[in-house]
Design an enzyme around this catalytic site. Structure first.
Site, short mmCIF file in Angstrom:
data_model
loop_
_atom_site.label_atom_id
_atom_site.label_comp_id
_atom_site.label_asym_id
_atom_site.label_seq_id
_atom_site.Cartn_x
_atom_site.Cartn_y
_atom_site.Cartn_z
N ALA A 34 0.82 -1.22 0.00
CA ALA A 34 0.00 0.00 0.00
C ALA A 34 0.85 1.26 0.00
O ALA A 34 0.36 2.35 -0.24
CB ALA A 34 -0.92 0.00 1.22
N LYS A 207 -27.33 -8.81 -2.31
CA LYS A 207 -26.09 -8.84 -3.10
C LYS A 207 -26.40 -8.71 -4.59
O LYS A 207 -25.68 -8.02 -5.33
CB LYS A 207 -25.35 -10.16 -2.82
CG LYS A 207 -24.87 -10.26 -1.38
CD LYS A 207 -24.49 -11.70 -1.04
CE LYS A 207 -23.99 -11.83 0.38
NZ LYS A 207 -23.86 -13.23 0.80
N1 HSE Z 1 -24.53 -14.91 5.48
C1 HSE Z 1 -23.78 -14.65 4.31
C2 HSE Z 1 -23.67 -15.91 3.49
C3 HSE Z 1 -22.40 -14.14 4.68
O1 HSE Z 1 -23.96 -17.00 4.01
O2 HSE Z 1 -23.33 -15.83 2.31
C4 HSE Z 1 -21.61 -13.68 3.49
O3 HSE Z 1 -22.19 -12.55 2.90
#
Ligand code: HSE
Ligand code: NDP
Length: 430
Positions: A34, A207
């Protein structure tokens, strides 16, 4: 060497303690990479006396996490508390408001408030980084924002929840019970504080909405994700899928086209010929289809302290180097608002599982409902009566519009022939 990058860290659980352990272990190498050391100066959590397996006595302890934003020495705040709102969001807002950069692993907060936080970061010329929020240790956000930045991405899909993949692949390999495997995932630190977020598909949806926004240049639209989980997948589904040449995986799938933005999390049958069928345990894997790069596959550990800490510290290294651009790969105000696509017109093959009474005419009733809706059956398996006299019927359809499959199931609603709700899973196509 220049001044260290000084960090204030909120949350000392699985990921927070992992970050301290990683910096203790690899600190020297990280400083060389870094160009400056990365140094924790202050921490906050609920319980000061808890043993976390790392020495926190050397850092300033701040009771109220939002107080970290005002810590005089801290350049950057790392939020590892979790939760879409509450103390995590208060800290995020206070951090950017105080002119400090923010790193977080909190997909729930980014899915709900990412656009607001990105605008605040951009207007203050600050970093907002959340690599660990998607697919744990897999650098998929970096891969999309940087490596694939020159491509139009048409579709992005994959295994986005480590807990569900761990459960499904253990059910498959060991024939064990769902609840028993979930407790194991919790012990290993994979599951969310509320594991319902994992098994009901909400975490994967958080996500997916983040990935879709970065991949397509569209405004994050978590509210438009159609969400299903794995709670109703039974051992017999896994066995029937295997007999037909598939494995069951919880997939997040998003595409952007003239029809709109499509985002769905649902258990799918994945053909054994597809790499995602071979992803086991808490591993995550994401496929992005670029118009010049072709099919890109990002794969690796999707949960747990080490991999997640690795992604958090990678973000810190970028900030230490002064390398960061807009959080969503383009300025927040340039992200397009795209209407959700209608799923009924999508064509695909389906797996349908019925639990039925073992009596004359039941199969004919199911077949008639499918015929009337214009859905053609490719294969059908019927297993003999169980102790309660019910029979399992598993059907794979030819390609049909989803609306037609929904119509067939609607025709069967309330039928005396059915014992319990049918299960509908999509079959992953090419
Ligand atoms: N609870 C989430 C999973 C943790 O099982 O993917 C990772 O984002
Ligand atoms: P943990 O539950 O293990 O840790 C949460 C930490 O936050 C604990 O140290 C807890 O304090 C602290 N905390 C909770 N509420 C408060 C509060 N009101 N005020 C101050 N501190 C508080 O969670 P994880 O480490 O697993 O997850 C952290 C974040 O990382 C979440 O956003 C999660 O979604 C995300 N993430 C997790 C992954 C994983 O594999 N675990 C993977 C990728 C992302 P105390 O310890 O004192 O109780």
């Amino acid at each position: 060497m220049t001044e260290p990058l000084r960090i204030a860290l909120a949350g000392l659980g699985t990921v927070g303690a992992g970050v301290i352990r990683l910096l203790d272990t690899n600190g020297e190498l990280i400083a060389r990479r870094a160009g400056r050391a990365i140094q924790v100066v202050a921490v906050s959590a609920r319980d000061r006396s808890k043993d976390r397996g790392v020495d926190i006595g050397r850092f300033d302890w701040i009771d109220d996490p939002a107080g970290l934003a005002r810590h005089a020495q801290a350049d950057v705040v790392v939020e590892l508390i979790g939760g879409s709102d509450g103390p995590a969001l208060a800290l995020a807002r206070a951090t950017l408001g105080a002119g400090k950069s923010l790193v977080t692993a909190n997909k729930a907060m980014i899915a709900h408030h990412g656009l607001e936080l990105a605008r605040a970061a951009e207007s203050g010329k600050l970093a907002l980084k959340f690599e660990a929020a998607v697919a744990g240790g897999v650098p998929v956000i970096k891969g999309l924002r940087e490596g694939a930045a020159a491509n139009v991405i048409g579709r992005i899909y994959g295994i986005l929840n480590g807990t569900c993949n761990f459960i499904l692949s253990k059910m498959e390999a060991e024939g064990r019970d769902f609840a028993d495997i979930l407790s194991e995932a919790q012990r290993l630190g994979y599951a969310e504080a509320d594991p319902g977020f994992d098994i009901d598909g909400v975490d994967a949806a958080h996500k997916l909405s983040i990935l879709a926004s970065i991949a397509f240049g569209t405004q994050p639209a978590f509210g438009d994700v159609a969400i299903g989980g794995i709670r109703h997948v039974i051992a017999a589904d896994i066995a029937e899928a295997a007999a037909l040449g598939y494995r069951i995986r919880l997939l997040g799938i998003a595409d952007s086209s003239a029809q709109g933005l499509f985002q769905r999390v649902h258990p799918h049958l994945v053909p054994l010929s597809h790499p995602l069928a071979h992803v086991t345990g808490s591993t995550n894997a994401v496929v992005a289809e670029g118009n010049f790069a072709g099919r890109l596959l990002f794969q690796g550990a999707g949960a747990g302290d080490g991999p997640t800490a690795s992604a958090v510290v990678a973000d810190l290294i970028d900030i230490a180097r002064g390398e960061f651009g807009p959080p969503y790969a383009m300025p927040a105000d340039a992200l397009a608002a795209q209407a959700p696509a209608e799923s009924g017109v999508r064509r695909g093959r389906a797996y349908l599982r019925f639990t039925v009474a073992d009596k004359v005419g039941v199969l004919a009733e199911i077949a008639a409902a499918m015929r009337d809706a214009g859905v053609s059956i490719e294969s059908l398996i019927q297993r003999g009566a169980s102790a309660d006299g019910s029979v399992l019927v598993a059907i794979v359809t030819h390609e049909a519009p989803e609306r037609a499959v929904a119509q067939a199931l609607e025709r069967l609603r309330g039928s005396q022939a059915l014992a319990g709700e049918p299960m509908w899973m999509h079959i992953l196509g090419d």
